[in-house]
Design a protein around this motif. Structure first.
Motif, PDB file in Angstrom:
ATOM      1  N   MET A  83       0.850  -1.189   0.000  1.00  0.00           N
ATOM      2  CA  MET A  83       0.000   0.000   0.000  1.00  0.00           C
ATOM      3  C   MET A  83       0.885   1.238   0.000  1.00  0.00           C
ATOM      4  SD  MET A  83      -3.087  -0.438   2.793  1.00  0.00           S
ATOM      5  CE  MET A  83      -3.597   1.277   2.558  1.00  0.00           C
ATOM      6  N   ILE A  84       0.366   2.332  -0.531  1.00  0.00           N
ATOM      7  CA  ILE A  84       0.997   3.637  -0.354  1.00  0.00           C
ATOM      8  C   ILE A  84      -0.034   4.543   0.303  1.00  0.00           C
ATOM      9  CG2 ILE A  84       1.850   5.707  -1.497  1.00  0.00           C
ATOM     10  CD1 ILE A  84       3.228   4.026  -3.514  1.00  0.00           C
ATOM     11  N   THR A  85       0.294   5.064   1.479  1.00  0.00           N
ATOM     12  CA  THR A  85      -0.655   5.895   2.217  1.00  0.00           C
ATOM     13  C   THR A  85      -0.204   7.350   2.294  1.00  0.00           C
ATOM     14  OG1 THR A  85       0.324   5.606   4.426  1.00  0.00           O
ATOM     15  CG2 THR A  85      -1.135   3.861   3.626  1.00  0.00           C
ATOM     16  N   SER A  86       0.915   7.658   1.650  1.00  0.00           N
ATOM     17  CA  SER A  86       1.384   9.043   1.574  1.00  0.00           C
ATOM     18  C   SER A  86       2.316   9.156   0.381  1.00  0.00           C
ATOM     19  CB  SER A  86       2.109   9.458   2.864  1.00  0.00           C
ATOM     20  OG  SER A  86       3.296   8.709   3.036  1.00  0.00           O
ATOM     21  N   PHE A 131       3.867  -1.256   3.626  1.00  0.00           N
ATOM     22  CA  PHE A 131       3.585   0.156   3.363  1.00  0.00           C
ATOM     23  C   PHE A 131       4.793   0.762   2.652  1.00  0.00           C
ATOM     24  CE2 PHE A 131       0.798  -0.738   7.016  1.00  0.00           C
ATOM     25  CZ  PHE A 131      -0.410  -0.315   6.490  1.00  0.00           C
ATOM     26  N   GLN A 132       4.586   1.158   1.396  1.00  0.00           N
ATOM     27  CA  GLN A 132       5.680   1.630   0.551  1.00  0.00           C
ATOM     28  C   GLN A 132       5.983   3.117   0.719  1.00  0.00           C
ATOM     29  OE1 GLN A 132       4.752   0.541  -3.502  1.00  0.00           O
ATOM     30  NE2 GLN A 132       5.503  -1.536  -3.242  1.00  0.00           N
ATOM     31  N   ASP A 133       5.313   3.790   1.630  1.00  0.00           N
ATOM     32  CA  ASP A 133       5.572   5.210   1.856  1.00  0.00           C
ATOM     33  C   ASP A 133       7.058   5.452   2.104  1.00  0.00           C
ATOM     34  OD1 ASP A 133       3.010   4.200   2.743  1.00  0.00           O
ATOM     35  OD2 ASP A 133       2.522   6.219   3.390  1.00  0.00           O
ATOM     36  N   ASP A 134       7.575   6.571   1.593  1.00  0.00           N
ATOM     37  CA  ASP A 134       8.967   6.924   1.878  1.00  0.00           C
ATOM     38  C   ASP A 134       9.195   7.077   3.378  1.00  0.00           C
ATOM     39  OD1 ASP A 134       9.636   6.926  -0.785  1.00  0.00           O
ATOM     40  OD2 ASP A 134       9.393   9.091  -1.043  1.00  0.00           O
ATOM     41  N   GLU A 135       8.220   7.673   4.056  1.00  0.00           N
ATOM     42  CA  GLU A 135       8.336   7.927   5.500  1.00  0.00           C
ATOM     43  C   GLU A 135       6.975   7.672   6.150  1.00  0.00           C
ATOM     44  OE1 GLU A 135      11.209   8.643   6.662  1.00  0.00           O
ATOM     45  OE2 GLU A 135      12.332   9.468   4.976  1.00  0.00           O
ATOM     46  N   PHE A 136       6.773   6.483   6.697  1.00  0.00           N
ATOM     47  CA  PHE A 136       5.456   6.122   7.224  1.00  0.00           C
ATOM     48  C   PHE A 136       5.118   6.863   8.511  1.00  0.00           C
ATOM     49  CE2 PHE A 136       2.541   3.283   9.598  1.00  0.00           C
ATOM     50  CZ  PHE A 136       1.504   3.219   8.675  1.00  0.00           C
ATOM     51  N   THR A 137       6.124   7.249   9.298  1.00  0.00           N
ATOM     52  CA  THR A 137       5.853   7.806  10.627  1.00  0.00           C
ATOM     53  C   THR A 137       6.179   9.296  10.742  1.00  0.00           C
ATOM     54  OG1 THR A 137       8.042   7.206  11.497  1.00  0.00           O
ATOM     55  CG2 THR A 137       6.296   5.557  11.689  1.00  0.00           C
ATOM     56  N   CYS A 162       7.159  -1.475   7.190  1.00  0.00           N
ATOM     57  CA  CYS A 162       7.190  -0.126   6.630  1.00  0.00           C
ATOM     58  C   CYS A 162       8.618   0.397   6.552  1.00  0.00           C
ATOM     59  CB  CYS A 162       6.334   0.825   7.468  1.00  0.00           C
ATOM     60  SG  CYS A 162       6.989   1.131   9.135  1.00  0.00           S
ATOM     61  N   LEU A 163       8.747   1.576   5.952  1.00  0.00           N
ATOM     62  CA  LEU A 163      10.002   2.313   5.906  1.00  0.00           C
ATOM     63  C   LEU A 163       9.815   3.606   6.688  1.00  0.00           C
ATOM     64  CD1 LEU A 163       9.317   1.097   2.850  1.00  0.00           C
ATOM     65  CD2 LEU A 163      11.505   2.141   2.314  1.00  0.00           C
TER      66      LEU A 163
END
Length: 482
Positions: free
Chosen positions: A200-203, A249-255, A279-280
């Motif tokens: 998933m990508i959430t951002s 989660f493929q987001d560059d920065e999940f947090t 995540c990443l």
């Protein structure tokens, strides 16, 4: 019947192929969703997951309703992407060929030299793809009025006005997972054994400006998140309708936002659905409170980009972190029962064997569960690319097509002190020192819980060994460095 055929090209890790995961390319899956939402009939061929099957591609090209063939390409898949589009144009010259993705966004002029490519989509393609489909299939509008597009007109390359980035990701439709071979995807196999998995990508985007990264050019240098509520809605749909039990989660920065991450974790915990995920993120964007919550919510693994193992190097690449933060993040991740993975880049322009060995030494002392080494691949538009070009550090035979070679297998550059061959050797040396220590091998063996994990780790180990032997066999002689 299909109007639009979208293709995810095959990607090869070379000698490290067995060590790599297989996940869907979410960019093209999101574009497919917006096209379907606009009423178009879309099909996806995921050649990364299923392999290149010319017979399958040929069969799809024979569809009489087919109007568009599109490929999304990163630099490592650019050459095969060109071959796919060329084949499509030869078999169906009446179709319109389109290429999108990071490579053409960074290198539009070089990419559009190929006459069998009709259009290039620059930047985020969600809305551009719909307007382009309207033009091609419905004869609606003109290409000059479509933002984020490039095409040839009278042998001149036209690049239209840059398209603004999508600010509210909650407005985007649910990705077109139903068009994917959902049983073909896999993680690293350490914690998802027997669990149906996807990504998933959430951002989108990253607010930081590391000198080697082209994220700012691709996504505007800002972090644009989907809301926690929308993210939860998508997770629930994947869980209920697709049977997904593990998500990457493929987001560059999940947090980046602790509040958003906490809300997502709280929902997973409250629902007691047994979902696992990975995540990443950055070592500067976690603390014990957040990591503890993530672990309780089923997070099994976090990948941190550290990149160098010496403070001066972190400052030079403008990473915005410290070695102490890296040590703390890895320690807390492991303390909370999650797998800590870290990545390092070797071969920055100023590096000698001494600097690279500092990075290797730090990786060993850090004692993350997995450490990944890559050779610097300087992309146009990045600060490090300009530095390398200015100092004449590209290999003599360098050309843009060389980006299609997997960076792990070779080096496009030399440093002020090392040849390109020596850089490759140093990466082989890094893997040898890190992964073939008796202590590490014993720890990995004791951590395995399933036969499938043993099988995949064995294959991954052979891949690393093959790469190490090949890199150490380069002509350049590696001086004793330990």
């Amino acid at each position: 019947m299909t109007e639009i055929l979208l293709i995810i090209p095959p990607f090869c890790y070379g000698d490290l192929s067995e060590a790599g995961p297989v996940y869907p390319s979410m960019g093209i899956v999101c574009v497919a969703a917006t096209l379907e939402h606009a009423g178009y009939k879309v099909k996806i061929i995921d050649m990364f997951a299923e392999g290149y099957e010319e017979s399958k591609l040929k069969s799809c090209l024979e569809d009489p309703e087919l109007k568009i063939v599109g490929v999304s390409s990163v630099s490592a898949t650019f050459k095969i992407s060109l071959n796919i589009l060329k084949y499509a144009k030869e078999k169906r010259p009446d179709t319109t060929t389109i290429i999108g993705g990071p490579h053409i966004t960074i290198l539009p002029d070089e990419t559009m030299k190929e006459t069998y490519i009709d259009y290039g989509v620059l930047g985020e393609g969600d809305n551009t793809a719909v307007e382009l489909a309207d033009l091609i299939i419905k004869n609606k509008g003109s290409p000059e009025n479509i933002k984020g597009l490039c095409f040839r007109k009278d042998r001149t390359l036209i690049k239209t006005e840059k398209r603004q980035f999508i600010e509210n990701l909650d407005e985007l439709p649910f990705p077109a997972y139903h068009l994917l071979p959902m049983d073909k995807y896999r993680s690293y196999g350490v914690y998802d054994s027997g669990r149906k998995t996807t990504s998933m990508i959430t951002s989108r985007g990253c607010p930081f400006k590391c000198i080697y990264c082209c994220s700012s050019e691709l996504f505007g240098g800002r972090w644009r998140p989907m809301s926690a509520e929308k993210t939860i809605e998508f997770i629930k749909k994947l869980y209920d309708e697709y049977g997904i039990r593990h998500i990457y989660f493929q987001d560059d920065e999940f947090t980046v936002s602790h509040e958003r991450a906490m809300k997502i974790c709280d929902w997973i915990i409250d629902k007691k659905i047994g979902l696992t995920w990975e995540c990443l993120t950055r070592v500067s964007h976690v603390d014990n409170e957040l990591l503890s919550k993530m672990a309780k919510a089923g997070c099994k693994s976090i990948l941190y980009g550290i990149e160098t193992g010496y403070e001066e190097g972190l400052k030079q690449i403008k990473k915005g972190i410290t070695l102490e933060q890296a040590k703390n993040a890895v320690r807390l991740t492991k303390k909370n029962g999650m797998i800590a993975k870290v990545s390092f880049i070797l071969g920055f322009p100023w590096e000698s064997k001494e600097e690279i060995n500092k990075t290797i030494d730090f990786a060993i002392k850090l004692d993350a569960d997995y450490s990944f080494f890559t050779i610097l691949c300087p992309f146009p538009t990045t600060e490090v690319y300009e530095q390398i070009a200015k100092e004449g550090l590209f290999v003599p035979e360098f050309n843009m097509e060389m980006y299609s070679a997997m960076p792990a297998a070779d080096s496009l550059i030399r440093t002020k002190y090392l040849t390109s061959e020596e850089i490759v050797q140093m990466m082989g040396h890094a893997y040898k020192r890190l992964y073939f220590r008796p202590k590490y091998l014993l720890k990995r063996m004791l951590s395995l819980r399933h036969f499938s994990e043993l099988k995949r780790n064995f294959k991954a180990g052979l891949s690393v060994l093959r790469f190490t032997v090949k890199s150490m066999g380069k002509k350049a002689k590696l001086a004793k460095t330990t």
